[in-house]
Scaffold this motif. Structure first.
Motif, PDB file in Angstrom:
ATOM      1  N   MET A   1      10.520  10.605 -25.658  1.00 23.09           N
ATOM      2  CA  MET A   1       9.279   9.879 -25.358  1.00 23.09           C
ATOM      3  C   MET A   1       8.109  10.849 -25.213  1.00 23.09           C
ATOM      4  SD  MET A   1      10.341   6.679 -22.904  1.00 23.09           S
ATOM      5  CE  MET A   1      11.438   7.539 -21.780  1.00 23.09           C
ATOM      6  N   LEU A   2       8.329  11.963 -24.528  1.00 21.45           N
ATOM      7  CA  LEU A   2       7.285  12.969 -24.364  1.00 21.45           C
ATOM      8  C   LEU A   2       6.905  13.576 -25.719  1.00 21.45           C
ATOM      9  CD1 LEU A   2       5.496  14.715 -22.525  1.00 21.45           C
ATOM     10  CD2 LEU A   2       7.446  16.268 -22.273  1.00 21.45           C
ATOM     11  N   TRP A   3       7.908  13.959 -26.509  1.00 23.36           N
ATOM     12  CA  TRP A   3       7.663  14.530 -27.837  1.00 23.36           C
ATOM     13  C   TRP A   3       6.929  13.526 -28.721  1.00 23.36           C
ATOM     14  CZ3 TRP A   3       6.574  18.424 -30.524  1.00 23.36           C
ATOM     15  CH2 TRP A   3       6.782  18.498 -31.900  1.00 23.36           C
ATOM     16  N   ASN A   4       7.304  12.258 -28.653  1.00 24.87           N
ATOM     17  CA  ASN A   4       6.655  11.219 -29.445  1.00 24.87           C
ATOM     18  C   ASN A   4       5.157  11.187 -29.148  1.00 24.87           C
ATOM     19  OD1 ASN A   4       6.351   9.029 -31.172  1.00 24.87           O
ATOM     20  ND2 ASN A   4       6.992   7.553 -29.659  1.00 24.87           N
ATOM     21  N   TYR A   5       4.821  11.200 -27.880  1.00 23.32           N
ATOM     22  CA  TYR A   5       3.411  11.167 -27.491  1.00 23.32           C
ATOM     23  C   TYR A   5       2.679  12.420 -27.980  1.00 23.32           C
ATOM     24  CZ  TYR A   5      -0.800  11.272 -24.714  1.00 23.32           C
ATOM     25  OH  TYR A   5      -2.111  11.347 -24.333  1.00 23.32           O
ATOM     26  N   LEU A   6       3.211  13.588 -27.649  1.00 22.66           N
ATOM     27  CA  LEU A   6       2.560  14.851 -28.004  1.00 22.66           C
ATOM     28  C   LEU A   6       2.448  15.027 -29.523  1.00 22.66           C
ATOM     29  CD1 LEU A   6       4.246  17.215 -25.389  1.00 22.66           C
ATOM     30  CD2 LEU A   6       1.907  16.287 -25.328  1.00 22.66           C
ATOM     31  N   TYR A   7       3.527  14.726 -30.224  1.00 20.09           N
ATOM     32  CA  TYR A   7       3.541  14.882 -31.678  1.00 20.09           C
ATOM     33  C   TYR A   7       2.516  13.974 -32.340  1.00 20.09           C
ATOM     34  CZ  TYR A   7       5.069  14.982 -36.488  1.00 20.09           C
ATOM     35  OH  TYR A   7       5.090  15.102 -37.843  1.00 20.09           O
TER      36      TYR A   7
ATOM     37  N   ALA B   1       7.460  11.165 -40.270  1.00 20.70           N
ATOM     38  CA  ALA B   1       8.784  10.892 -39.700  1.00 20.70           C
ATOM     39  C   ALA B   1       9.709  12.101 -39.818  1.00 20.70           C
ATOM     40  CB  ALA B   1       9.411   9.677 -40.386  1.00 20.70           C
ATOM     41  N   ILE B   2       9.702  12.730 -40.976  1.00 19.77           N
ATOM     42  CA  ILE B   2      10.598  13.876 -41.199  1.00 19.77           C
ATOM     43  C   ILE B   2      10.218  15.050 -40.312  1.00 19.77           C
ATOM     44  CG2 ILE B   2      11.265  15.626 -42.909  1.00 19.77           C
ATOM     45  CD1 ILE B   2      11.065  13.284 -45.006  1.00 19.77           C
ATOM     46  N   THR B   3       8.925  15.372 -40.242  1.00 18.00           N
ATOM     47  CA  THR B   3       8.518  16.507 -39.407  1.00 18.00           C
ATOM     48  C   THR B   3       8.689  16.203 -37.925  1.00 18.00           C
ATOM     49  OG1 THR B   3       6.196  15.830 -39.594  1.00 18.00           O
ATOM     50  CG2 THR B   3       6.985  17.524 -41.126  1.00 18.00           C
ATOM     51  N   PHE B   4       8.554  14.934 -37.532  1.00 21.04           N
ATOM     52  CA  PHE B   4       8.837  14.555 -36.145  1.00 21.04           C
ATOM     53  C   PHE B   4      10.289  14.888 -35.805  1.00 21.04           C
ATOM     54  CE2 PHE B   4      10.689  11.675 -33.081  1.00 21.04           C
ATOM     55  CZ  PHE B   4       9.808  11.748 -32.012  1.00 21.04           C
ATOM     56  N   GLU B   5      11.215  14.459 -36.652  1.00 19.89           N
ATOM     57  CA  GLU B   5      12.640  14.667 -36.387  1.00 19.89           C
ATOM     58  C   GLU B   5      13.023  16.139 -36.437  1.00 19.89           C
ATOM     59  OE1 GLU B   5      14.517  12.537 -35.070  1.00 19.89           O
ATOM     60  OE2 GLU B   5      13.321  10.749 -35.452  1.00 19.89           O
ATOM     61  N   ILE B   6      12.464  16.883 -37.362  1.00 23.45           N
ATOM     62  CA  ILE B   6      12.749  18.317 -37.430  1.00 23.45           C
ATOM     63  C   ILE B   6      12.270  18.997 -36.148  1.00 23.45           C
ATOM     64  CG2 ILE B   6      12.112  20.482 -38.583  1.00 23.45           C
ATOM     65  CD1 ILE B   6      12.122  18.843 -41.232  1.00 23.45           C
ATOM     66  N   GLY B   7      11.077  18.648 -35.710  1.00 24.36           N
ATOM     67  CA  GLY B   7      10.548  19.226 -34.477  1.00 24.36           C
ATOM     68  C   GLY B   7      11.411  18.895 -33.274  1.00 24.36           C
ATOM     69  N   PHE B   8      11.855  17.639 -33.198  1.00 23.73           N
ATOM     70  CA  PHE B   8      12.690  17.246 -32.060  1.00 23.73           C
ATOM     71  C   PHE B   8      14.060  17.918 -32.113  1.00 23.73           C
ATOM     72  CE2 PHE B   8      15.280  14.213 -29.537  1.00 23.73           C
ATOM     73  CZ  PHE B   8      14.639  14.433 -28.319  1.00 23.73           C
TER      74      PHE B   8
END
Length: 144
Positions: free
Chosen positions: A49-55, A82-89
């Motif tokens: 949830m935190l990463w979602n907001y910041l990203y 979507a892809i870069t979100f998941e890679i970052g997480f």
């Protein structure tokens, strides 16, 4: 448009049901203690949830700096998002899985990949159910 309270309810219900479901099913499948998996699930949910907001804030700011509109977004941009979100997480989730479940790198990547497949299916089904139970309010036509 949904209200802020409705969006908070949506997020909390989504995460609580996902955590509950995974904690009831996956420890037995993976052969790990339920309490360890439960703690991992809560931590990962909070971090997601935190990463979602910041990203998303960072992504939108990047688009604005590049002179691109925030909407509409073409398919390729949504896919890249979507892809870069998941890679970052994954940079956070994989080491966390390794540490908390005492998994090797490959096991942790496979578990993380499993989530990448299962969570969108869960999200699709959850949102169908949520929209049925809590429909989006329809604007009222003005009286003449």
């Amino acid at each position: 448009m949904r209200t802020r309270a409705d969006r908070i309810r949506h997020t909390l219900l989504f995460e609580i049901l996902l955590i509950t479901t995974t904690v009831l099913v996956l420890p037995g499948v993976l052969g790990v203690p339920a309490h360890s998996f439960g703690m991992l699930s809560v931590i990962m949910s909070t971090l997601a949830m935190l990463w979602n907001y910041l990203y998303n804030v960072a992504f939108d700011r990047m688009l604005l700096r590049l002179g691109r509109p925030l909407a509409p977004r073409p398919f390729w941009l949504r896919a890249a998002h979507a892809i870069t979100f998941e890679i970052g997480f994954a940079f956070v989730s994989v080491p966390l899985i390794m540490y908390m479940l005492d998994f090797g790198f490959v096991e942790a990547v496979l578990l993380d990949a499993g989530y990448l497949v299962l969570v969108p299916v869960y999200a699709f089904l959850f949102n169908l159910a949520y929209d049925t139970v809590f429909p989006v309010p329809q604007p009222q036509a003005e009286a003449m």
